[in-house]
Structures are given as structure tokens and as C-alpha cells.
Design an enzyme around this catalytic site. Sequence first.
Site, PDB file in Angstrom:
ATOM      1  N   LYS A 111     -36.860 -28.436   9.976  1.00  0.00           N
ATOM      2  CA  LYS A 111     -36.169 -28.218  11.256  1.00  0.00           C
ATOM      3  C   LYS A 111     -35.945 -26.727  11.484  1.00  0.00           C
ATOM      4  CE  LYS A 111     -35.980 -32.237  12.767  1.00  0.00           C
ATOM      5  NZ  LYS A 111     -36.506 -32.624  14.063  1.00  0.00           N
ATOM      6  N   SER A 171     -30.975 -29.998  13.961  1.00  0.00           N
ATOM      7  CA  SER A 171     -29.963 -30.776  13.243  1.00  0.00           C
ATOM      8  C   SER A 171     -28.934 -29.850  12.611  1.00  0.00           C
ATOM      9  CB  SER A 171     -30.668 -31.573  12.134  1.00  0.00           C
ATOM     10  OG  SER A 171     -29.715 -32.130  11.248  1.00  0.00           O
ATOM     11  N   TYR A 176     -36.328 -31.722   4.571  1.00  0.00           N
ATOM     12  CA  TYR A 176     -36.185 -32.106   5.982  1.00  0.00           C
ATOM     13  C   TYR A 176     -35.506 -30.979   6.774  1.00  0.00           C
ATOM     14  CZ  TYR A 176     -33.904 -34.197  10.045  1.00  0.00           C
ATOM     15  OH  TYR A 176     -33.429 -34.440  11.311  1.00  0.00           O
TER      16      TYR A 176
HETATM   17  P1  NAD Z   1     -36.502 -41.904  15.215  1.00  0.00           P
HETATM   18  O1  NAD Z   1     -37.291 -42.042  13.975  1.00  0.00           O
HETATM   19  O2  NAD Z   1     -35.810 -43.101  15.763  1.00  0.00           O
HETATM   20  O3  NAD Z   1     -37.424 -41.313  16.383  1.00  0.00           O
HETATM   21  C1  NAD Z   1     -38.498 -40.439  16.125  1.00  0.00           C
HETATM   22  C2  NAD Z   1     -39.711 -40.990  16.864  1.00  0.00           C
HETATM   23  O4  NAD Z   1     -40.814 -40.110  16.647  1.00  0.00           O
HETATM   24  C3  NAD Z   1     -40.121 -42.369  16.365  1.00  0.00           C
HETATM   25  O5  NAD Z   1     -40.266 -43.240  17.477  1.00  0.00           O
HETATM   26  C4  NAD Z   1     -41.452 -42.126  15.658  1.00  0.00           C
HETATM   27  O6  NAD Z   1     -42.306 -43.245  15.792  1.00  0.00           O
HETATM   28  C5  NAD Z   1     -41.968 -40.889  16.365  1.00  0.00           C
HETATM   29  N1  NAD Z   1     -42.856 -40.023  15.577  1.00  0.00           N
HETATM   30  C6  NAD Z   1     -42.641 -39.519  14.344  1.00  0.00           C
HETATM   31  N2  NAD Z   1     -43.679 -38.737  13.979  1.00  0.00           N
HETATM   32  C7  NAD Z   1     -44.550 -38.727  15.020  1.00  0.00           C
HETATM   33  C8  NAD Z   1     -45.794 -38.100  15.259  1.00  0.00           C
HETATM   34  N3  NAD Z   1     -46.386 -37.337  14.334  1.00  0.00           N
HETATM   35  N4  NAD Z   1     -46.409 -38.294  16.452  1.00  0.00           N
HETATM   36  C9  NAD Z   1     -45.840 -39.090  17.391  1.00  0.00           C
HETATM   37  N5  NAD Z   1     -44.677 -39.723  17.220  1.00  0.00           N
HETATM   38  C10 NAD Z   1     -44.037 -39.536  16.051  1.00  0.00           C
HETATM   39  O7  NAD Z   1     -35.462 -40.709  14.996  1.00  0.00           O
HETATM   40  P2  NAD Z   1     -34.240 -40.254  15.875  1.00  0.00           P
HETATM   41  O8  NAD Z   1     -33.003 -40.552  15.127  1.00  0.00           O
HETATM   42  O9  NAD Z   1     -34.390 -40.712  17.266  1.00  0.00           O
HETATM   43  O10 NAD Z   1     -34.445 -38.686  15.794  1.00  0.00           O
HETATM   44  C11 NAD Z   1     -35.169 -37.989  16.797  1.00  0.00           C
HETATM   45  C12 NAD Z   1     -35.274 -36.527  16.395  1.00  0.00           C
HETATM   46  O11 NAD Z   1     -33.956 -36.011  16.220  1.00  0.00           O
HETATM   47  C13 NAD Z   1     -36.000 -36.309  15.077  1.00  0.00           C
HETATM   48  O12 NAD Z   1     -36.804 -35.158  15.203  1.00  0.00           O
HETATM   49  C14 NAD Z   1     -34.888 -36.081  14.076  1.00  0.00           C
HETATM   50  O13 NAD Z   1     -35.303 -35.254  13.029  1.00  0.00           O
HETATM   51  C15 NAD Z   1     -33.838 -35.405  14.945  1.00  0.00           C
HETATM   52  N6  NAD Z   1     -32.471 -35.612  14.441  1.00  0.00           N
HETATM   53  C16 NAD Z   1     -32.026 -36.868  14.203  1.00  0.00           C
HETATM   54  C17 NAD Z   1     -30.751 -37.077  13.694  1.00  0.00           C
HETATM   55  C18 NAD Z   1     -30.266 -38.470  13.394  1.00  0.00           C
HETATM   56  O14 NAD Z   1     -29.336 -38.618  12.611  1.00  0.00           O
HETATM   57  N7  NAD Z   1     -30.795 -39.521  13.997  1.00  0.00           N
HETATM   58  C19 NAD Z   1     -29.909 -35.979  13.432  1.00  0.00           C
HETATM   59  C20 NAD Z   1     -30.394 -34.700  13.712  1.00  0.00           C
HETATM   60  C21 NAD Z   1     -31.682 -34.530  14.213  1.00  0.00           C
HETATM   61  C1  UD1 Z   2     -27.290 -37.517   6.930  1.00  0.00           C
HETATM   62  C2  UD1 Z   2     -28.362 -36.534   6.515  1.00  0.00           C
HETATM   63  C3  UD1 Z   2     -28.479 -35.433   7.551  1.00  0.00           C
HETATM   64  C4  UD1 Z   2     -28.666 -35.996   8.943  1.00  0.00           C
HETATM   65  C5  UD1 Z   2     -27.525 -36.956   9.235  1.00  0.00           C
HETATM   66  C6  UD1 Z   2     -27.689 -37.530  10.606  1.00  0.00           C
HETATM   67  C7  UD1 Z   2     -28.355 -36.608   4.064  1.00  0.00           C
HETATM   68  C8  UD1 Z   2     -28.004 -35.879   2.801  1.00  0.00           C
HETATM   69  N1  UD1 Z   2     -28.047 -35.978   5.214  1.00  0.00           N
HETATM   70  O1  UD1 Z   2     -26.057 -36.841   6.940  1.00  0.00           O
HETATM   71  O2  UD1 Z   2     -29.566 -34.593   7.243  1.00  0.00           O
HETATM   72  O3  UD1 Z   2     -28.692 -34.964   9.915  1.00  0.00           O
HETATM   73  O4  UD1 Z   2     -27.529 -37.985   8.245  1.00  0.00           O
HETATM   74  O5  UD1 Z   2     -27.017 -38.710  10.825  1.00  0.00           O
HETATM   75  O6  UD1 Z   2     -28.920 -37.694   4.049  1.00  0.00           O
HETATM   76  N2  UD1 Z   2     -21.695 -42.767   3.264  1.00  0.00           N
HETATM   77  C9  UD1 Z   2     -21.162 -43.684   2.368  1.00  0.00           C
HETATM   78  N3  UD1 Z   2     -21.892 -44.793   2.069  1.00  0.00           N
HETATM   79  C10 UD1 Z   2     -23.133 -45.027   2.611  1.00  0.00           C
HETATM   80  C11 UD1 Z   2     -23.665 -44.086   3.530  1.00  0.00           C
HETATM   81  C12 UD1 Z   2     -22.920 -42.948   3.821  1.00  0.00           C
HETATM   82  O7  UD1 Z   2     -20.063 -43.514   1.861  1.00  0.00           O
HETATM   83  O8  UD1 Z   2     -23.771 -46.052   2.285  1.00  0.00           O
HETATM   84  C13 UD1 Z   2     -20.895 -41.574   3.606  1.00  0.00           C
HETATM   85  C14 UD1 Z   2     -21.532 -40.259   3.210  1.00  0.00           C
HETATM   86  O9  UD1 Z   2     -21.190 -39.895   1.920  1.00  0.00           O
HETATM   87  C15 UD1 Z   2     -20.956 -39.328   4.295  1.00  0.00           C
HETATM   88  C16 UD1 Z   2     -20.784 -40.229   5.514  1.00  0.00           C
HETATM   89  O10 UD1 Z   2     -20.761 -41.559   5.014  1.00  0.00           O
HETATM   90  O11 UD1 Z   2     -19.684 -38.875   3.907  1.00  0.00           O
HETATM   91  C17 UD1 Z   2     -21.921 -40.110   6.520  1.00  0.00           C
HETATM   92  O12 UD1 Z   2     -23.145 -40.314   5.833  1.00  0.00           O
HETATM   93  P1  UD1 Z   2     -24.542 -40.424   6.614  1.00  0.00           P
HETATM   94  O13 UD1 Z   2     -24.404 -41.343   7.770  1.00  0.00           O
HETATM   95  O14 UD1 Z   2     -25.602 -40.714   5.606  1.00  0.00           O
HETATM   96  O15 UD1 Z   2     -24.732 -38.968   7.245  1.00  0.00           O
HETATM   97  P2  UD1 Z   2     -24.718 -37.550   6.497  1.00  0.00           P
HETATM   98  O16 UD1 Z   2     -24.744 -37.700   5.028  1.00  0.00           O
HETATM   99  O17 UD1 Z   2     -23.635 -36.749   7.104  1.00  0.00           O
END
Ligand code: NAD
Ligand code: UD1
Length: 337
Positions: free
Chosen positions: A153, A125, A149
Site C-alpha cells: 500500500k 490503509s 501488505y
Molecule cells: P475485497 O477483497 O472485498 O475487494 C477487492 C476486490 O478486488 C475483489 O472484488 C477482488 O475480486 C478484486 N481484485 C483483487 N485483485 C484483482 C486484480 N488483480 N484484478 C481485478 N480485480 C482484483 O476488499 P475490500 O475490503 O473491499 O478492500 C478494497 C480495497 O481497500 C483493497 O485494496 C484493500 O487493500 C483496501 N483496504 C481494505 C481494508 C479493509 O479492512 N477491508 C482496509 C484498508 C484498505
Molecule cells: C486488520 C489488519 C489491517 C487492516 C485491518 C482492516 C492485521 C494485523 N491487520 O487490522 O492491516 O487494515 O484489519 O480491517 O491483520 N480480534 C480478536 N479476535 C479475533 C479477531 C480480532 O480479539 O478473532 C481483535 C484484534 O486483536 C484487534 C481487533 O479485534 O484488537 C480488531 O481486529 P481486526 O478486525 O483483525 O483488525 P486489525 O487487527 O485492527
Amino acid sequence: MKTILVTGGTGYIGSHTVVSLLENNYKVVILDNLCNSKISTLARIEKISSKTPDFYQGDIRDATLLASIFKNHPISGVIHFAGLKAVGESQKEPLKYYENNVTGSITLLNEMFKANVKTFVFSSSATVYGEPGSTQYEEGMSTIPINVYGRTKFMIEEVLRDCAQANPDFSVACLRYFNPVGAHQSGLIGENPVGTPNNLMPYVGQIAMGKLPMLKVFGNDYPTPDGTGLRDYIHVDDLAKGHVLALSYLEKNSGALTVNLGTGKPYSVLEMIAAFEKVSGKNIPYEFVDRRSGDLAEYYANPSLAKKLLYWQAEHGIERMCEDTWRFYQQVELSHS
Ligand code: NAD
Ligand code: UD1
């Protein structure tokens, strides 16, 4: 036909990547404990791709289960999505996050190496950068994550780089995602968090559906053109394609690759609201409130390394991100009624 183990494959990004893998003629085995996803996602993946991934409901910390999966399938690589991702919860329950994310990844790696599987793609991330002193993040910058978190990572990335150092034939890609949004164009899979969403786009989507009354915009006094925070939103379908291209890269190159997956173009909160209103025809009421603790004014990717090495670049702009999010939300509502 190569077989890929996808942990967390019924989750948001995982399910889109599974579809992309199936479209690219990979066989897929999913391992997910369903702690943050639903079994019904499998049928939706099948509906989109007309192919059926193998599915195991279980935990990445279960070494016995992992050993049997590696024994029963000719797995050539692993894409590792399984993990917990709520920043606020990670601050309150750090051990839950270190246990699930870090210990879980080490258990997975141990079983993978025992089965002689040497290709690994990891969901990292942009949060690992912390505050590197510049708003455009490049892979070589300092990484000082500012929450639990983010530290999980970063720790996993370090474990992977150490493994690559120790095993010359291990190929690993740490993909640092920026802000994933959007949904599959079919409207069948997308992000539908349980409870009140923390992230911007799911919150906006729920307002458009009439489930939440108003958005709180966290801060309008940032040093940005309209005073609201700027982020690099990336369509989940573009992200999914990045994983397939990373696998192709790893098939030809060993060692550890760390690469940003973002568009390189940031948008403000107000720009995202306006784009969503335009495609949905819905009014998104909002009010300005204080900044959210831990938020930065602005950050976005330098995505040039992904373009150079993976031949990847994001294709979808914010209009498409909002259109697909809206289609998914309408479909979720229909399927629940
Ligand atoms: P998500 O929660 O939708 O998907 C994660 C999946 O992993 C879920 O289906 C959950 O049931 C499963 N899971 C969690 N712990 C587990 C375990 N111990 N054993 C087996 N299954 C398990 O999340 P996502 O948004 O699809 O994110 C996927 C990955 O990408 C995560 O590792 C997250 O940290 C990373 N990531 C997500 C974002 C984001 O904003 N969505 C941003 C950066 C990185
Ligand atoms: C968040 C996570 C980050 C993760 C990312 C993935 C935090 C501090 N960081 O980032 O670790 O990788 O999501 O998607 O949680 N906002 C509002 N009102 C809301 C929600 C968000 O104004 O109700 C604004 C936030 O201030 C920011 C932008 O929208 O400026 C995006 O926010 P969000 O979607 O939560 O993502 P990040 O904060 O960038």
C-alpha cells in the site's frame, strides 16, 4: 454525466462505493477478476440503485483489456480498490502481493495515462503507519509499515505521489481507511469472507449465525481501559461517501492528497461484542487468549483533514455498524437457503 472506472467494484468497499456513485449520478464501469467477490453482487447493486453498471470480468494486470475499456468508455476518473488484503497471507506469499497490488497498480496507471485520464482515488490503509509512536494517527506522521501488505500500500502511495510530481495535471487521493465494518442498510451487500474470518466483526457475525462457536479475544492485558485492543471502526457507507467527496475534491484540485478516513473514536473488542449482542439479541461467547502477533494496543484516526478538505465526516456510530452487519448476515443466510 461522468463515467468512473471502479476496479475491485464487486468487492466489499467497492460495491458500496459503486452504489454511492450511482446515487450521485455518475456512470460506473467495474473491472474485477472476482478473485474475492461474486458476480451476484452486480444484481444486488442494481436492486439497490435501480441502475446498471457496466462490468468487465478481468485483471488490472491485463494491459490490453484496460486499453479497450479506456477506449470504449468516456472515463473521467478511476477509483482503484482491486487488490489483495490478507496480512497473514502477504507475509507467506510476498511476491503474489507485490505482483497483484504494486505491478497491477502500475499497469493500470500506464493505461490510464495513455488514455489521458488524470483523476485517481486509491484505497490505502492505516496499516501504512506501522508504529509511529502515537496512538492517534495523523497524515504527516512517519510511515513504516510492518507487514508485506502494508508495504504494498505504501509503495503504491509513493508511486502515485511521484506521478503527481511529474504530471502537474494529475489529481490523486490516497485514502487511508481505518477499520471498515458494517453493510448496506438494505442488507443486500456487505462483507462475507470465504473461510474463517481473520477480522473481528465478520467473526462475531458468524458466531451470531451459529456458524462458529466462540470468539478468541486476542489479549486482555493491553494498557487500555478494559485490557483489549482499541480500534477506529468505520461504517462502510461512510467510507463510500468519502470516495465520492474525494472525486469532487479532485475535480477542482490537482496534486496528491493523502487523507485518513476514520471516525476518530476508538472502541475496544469488548465494547464491540457488547454492541453486537445488544442489536442482535444473540450471546457472543468469548475467551481471552494470548495477544495476536503484530497487533497494536490502540490506534485511531485524526480525521480533521478529511473534514477540512473533503467536507467529510463519519456519521454512523457502532450501533448502526452492528445493526447493518447483523441484517446482512441474516439476509446472506436467507439467500443461501
Ligand atoms: P475485497 O477483497 O472485498 O475487494 C477487492 C476486490 O478486488 C475483489 O472484488 C477482488 O475480486 C478484486 N481484485 C483483487 N485483485 C484483482 C486484480 N488483480 N484484478 C481485478 N480485480 C482484483 O476488499 P475490500 O475490503 O473491499 O478492500 C478494497 C480495497 O481497500 C483493497 O485494496 C484493500 O487493500 C483496501 N483496504 C481494505 C481494508 C479493509 O479492512 N477491508 C482496509 C484498508 C484498505
Ligand atoms: C486488520 C489488519 C489491517 C487492516 C485491518 C482492516 C492485521 C494485523 N491487520 O487490522 O492491516 O487494515 O484489519 O480491517 O491483520 N480480534 C480478536 N479476535 C479475533 C479477531 C480480532 O480479539 O478473532 C481483535 C484484534 O486483536 C484487534 C481487533 O479485534 O484488537 C480488531 O481486529 P481486526 O478486525 O483483525 O483488525 P486489525 O487487527 O485492527
